[in-house]
Design an enzyme around this catalytic site. Structure first.
Site, short mmCIF file in Angstrom:
data_model
loop_
_atom_site.label_atom_id
_atom_site.label_comp_id
_atom_site.label_asym_id
_atom_site.label_seq_id
_atom_site.Cartn_x
_atom_site.Cartn_y
_atom_site.Cartn_z
N SER A 180 0.85 -1.18 0.00
CA SER A 180 0.00 0.00 0.00
C SER A 180 0.89 1.23 0.00
O SER A 180 2.04 1.17 0.44
CB SER A 180 -0.86 -0.01 1.27
OG SER A 180 -1.52 1.21 1.47
N TYR A 191 -2.24 -1.18 10.41
CA TYR A 191 -2.32 -1.44 8.97
C TYR A 191 -1.06 -0.93 8.27
O TYR A 191 -0.42 -1.63 7.49
CB TYR A 191 -3.56 -0.78 8.38
CG TYR A 191 -3.64 -0.87 6.87
CD1 TYR A 191 -4.13 -2.02 6.26
CD2 TYR A 191 -3.20 0.17 6.06
CE1 TYR A 191 -4.19 -2.11 4.88
CE2 TYR A 191 -3.25 0.09 4.68
CZ TYR A 191 -3.75 -1.05 4.09
OH TYR A 191 -3.80 -1.16 2.72
N LYS A 243 1.92 -3.02 6.18
CA LYS A 243 2.23 -2.75 4.78
C LYS A 243 3.68 -2.28 4.62
O LYS A 243 4.31 -2.58 3.61
CB LYS A 243 1.24 -1.75 4.19
CG LYS A 243 -0.19 -2.30 4.14
CD LYS A 243 -0.27 -3.61 3.36
CE LYS A 243 -1.70 -4.09 3.19
NZ LYS A 243 -1.80 -5.23 2.26
#
Length: 174
Positions: free
Chosen positions: A36, A49, A53
């Protein structure tokens, strides 16, 4: 916490570990993992998160160097925010405004980037590339994020409100 780490990071590691012996045996293969832009720039409100990533991106870049000189390729695709159920969840429940600070991608945009990566392998693919390169500037000046965050937060709050309005309109017409 455990679910995000398990799915985003451990799943990537185990999948790679499972296929690597087969790729070595057949003397070819191409790992394409999805990280991401949140794995390049820190995302307040989505720290776990973002951390997973960052880890996926670091793993892919390190593995690509380890496999350099072999017929096995490694690519990491780093998309910006994509119109998915996860984005709806973020809009309704999370505090991350950065997810809404740019133009939202469609799933087909990411699919097209992956297809392009299959046809023309690159180690790192930023989607969209311009916004990805802006994120990369943060690698050179980590303090830049602190300065820009207020602006990006305001842009993201407006983008989140617009996204929620569109979502509400779509739901009320069905």
């Amino acid at each position: 916490l455990r679910t995000q780490v398990s799915v985003n990071l451990i799943g990537t590691l185990l999948g790679t570990q499972g296929f690597l012996p087969h790729f070595r045996q057949q003397r070819s293969g191409h790992f394409i993992h999805v990280a991401s832009l949140g794995g390049i720039v820190p995302m307040p409100g989505e720290a776990v998160y973002s951390a997973t990533k960052f880890a996926v991106r670091g793993f892919c870049l390190a593995l690509a160097l380890e496999l350099q000189g072999t017929p096995i390729k490694v690519s990491v695709v780093c998309p910006d925010s994509v119109r998915t159920p996860m984005l709806v969840r973020e809009a309704l429940h999370d505090s991350s405004s950065l997810s809404f600070s740019g133009s939202l991608l469609e799933p087909a945009d990411v699919a097209n980037a992956i297809i392009h990566t299959i046809l023309s392998p690159k180690r790192e693919v930023l989607v969209p590339s311009f916004r990805g390169w802006l994120c990369k500037l943060g690698d050179f000046w980590p303090g830049l994020m602190s300065v820009l965050y207020r602006l990006l937060d305001r842009m993201g709050q407006r983008g989140r409100e617009k996204f929620l309005e569109e979502l509400h309109e779509r739901l009320s017409t069905h």
